[in-house]
Design an enzyme around this catalytic site. Sequence first.
Site, PDB file in Angstrom:
ATOM      1  N   GLU A  85       0.851  -1.193   0.000  1.00  0.00           N
ATOM      2  CA  GLU A  85       0.000   0.000   0.000  1.00  0.00           C
ATOM      3  C   GLU A  85       0.888   1.246   0.000  1.00  0.00           C
ATOM      4  OE1 GLU A  85      -3.231   0.173   2.868  1.00  0.00           O
ATOM      5  OE2 GLU A  85      -4.199   1.737   1.670  1.00  0.00           O
ATOM      6  N   ASP A  87       1.092   4.141   1.188  1.00  0.00           N
ATOM      7  CA  ASP A  87       1.599   4.906   2.336  1.00  0.00           C
ATOM      8  C   ASP A  87       2.925   4.318   2.830  1.00  0.00           C
ATOM      9  OD1 ASP A  87      -0.164   2.794   3.003  1.00  0.00           O
ATOM     10  OD2 ASP A  87      -0.557   3.581   4.994  1.00  0.00           O
ATOM     11  N   TYR A 196      -8.062   2.232  15.340  1.00  0.00           N
ATOM     12  CA  TYR A 196      -7.346   1.690  14.177  1.00  0.00           C
ATOM     13  C   TYR A 196      -7.806   0.259  13.896  1.00  0.00           C
ATOM     14  CZ  TYR A 196      -3.186   0.357  11.424  1.00  0.00           C
ATOM     15  OH  TYR A 196      -2.322  -0.083  10.453  1.00  0.00           O
ATOM     16  N   HIS A 229       2.719   2.597  11.619  1.00  0.00           N
ATOM     17  CA  HIS A 229       1.922   3.786  11.969  1.00  0.00           C
ATOM     18  C   HIS A 229       1.977   4.026  13.474  1.00  0.00           C
ATOM     19  CE1 HIS A 229       0.033   4.165   8.042  1.00  0.00           C
ATOM     20  NE2 HIS A 229      -0.328   2.913   8.074  1.00  0.00           N
TER      21      HIS A 229
HETATM   22 FE1  FEO Z   1      -2.328  -0.889   4.477  1.00  0.00          FE
HETATM   23 FE2  FEO Z   1      -0.706   1.623   6.267  1.00  0.00          FE
HETATM   24  O1  FEO Z   1      -1.267   0.644   4.762  1.00  0.00           O
END
Ligand code: FEO
Length: 404
Positions: A85, A87, A196, A229
């Site tokens: 992905e 990001d 999240y 993250h």
């Molecule tokens: Fe599934 Fe933080 O991307």
Amino acid sequence: MMSDAFKAVQVTEKVWWVGAIDWNIRDFHGYMTGRGTSWNAYIVMGDEPILIDAVKKDGLDEMKARIGSVIDPESIQHIVSNHTEMDHSGTLPELVEWLKPKTLFASRNGAKALPMHFDVGMDITAVEDLGSVNLGGSELTFIETRMVHWPDNMFTYYANDGVLFSSDGFGMHLASAERFTDEINPTEIHHESAKYFANILLPFTPQLARVLEKVEGLNLPGQVIASDHGPIWRGGLDRIVGQYSKWCEQEPTTKAVIVFDSMWDSTKAMAASIADGVYGAGAHPHVTSARATHRSDIMTEVLDAGALLVGSCTLNNNIFPSIADLMTYMKGLRPRNLIGAAFGSYGWSGEAVKQLNAILEAMKVDVVHEGIRVKWVPTQEDLAQCRELGEMVGKMLVDTCDGA
Ligand code: FEO
């Protein structure tokens, strides 16, 4: 000239955080990131330094500055891409061109998916599930974690310092200068982790439960979980792993989420009476307006609920738009083990309750009542009926939890 405004942060003896903090992002695919986020990347020092993951496009300069603050970029020899992905991969082409690494590792699915996003600029080495490599003395093991969060995801375990690079797993959208969870208020950490989980990982709990079993079965002597993250977990790792197992189970609680929207406060009044009934039965109502509360915050409440009661007035033969938005979003996230019912007022056609029942059934919510429809403004008798619905649902929750 490279900025010296950003510094790397040491995580363990050999691992440094070199990611980017996005203080201002407020929407991530429909998830309200009210506290921003970070795109995490890491350097593993050693004879053959390794970059673990990359960042989103707009974090490139910050990431490059952090890398340059701790290592000669030209000495980096390998990149591991745990997740396609963008990001976490969007800056790979620029990083490959800048660093000219010898190898770029990805999972088997990652090796297929990355070139379908952009030209990475080099061959990709696909790694086997549980395959290990020794890169100049750094021992890495790759653990496929499909659907945590995409089919390509993997974790990478760095044995020398006991660090699990967990990609999207165990992450949270929280921008902070503090890079470790133990430097931040535990209530905030719990809330952002739950949010999240509810908004990113909830659809994949069967796969996630298998991943947790697999990782526990490996008996990794982990000291640190470094996700992509938010802040990094160190010490007390059993707590977050145990919390994830609990969220995967979604065992019913005595909490009933009562979510509604209303044009002239009739459906709102029904919601309040239902809440009174839930509380009267010894359970715990949580009432929220779909127009006043973001869908991602409502999902966070649903994560640990046992019941979902949805109220919508009828607008032009349909569910009210805010409720339609919420239910579309919620259906995709597949919450489980909920009982539920629908309610709402109407003027002349009154389709909303029937439509909501169909959505709840499609979501595999156990619909325990045919629903309550009230024409125009609820009477005291109508509100008493709403209270009875709340009592019935509350009693079912209490009985379920007492019997568990
Ligand atoms: Fe599934 Fe933080 O991307």
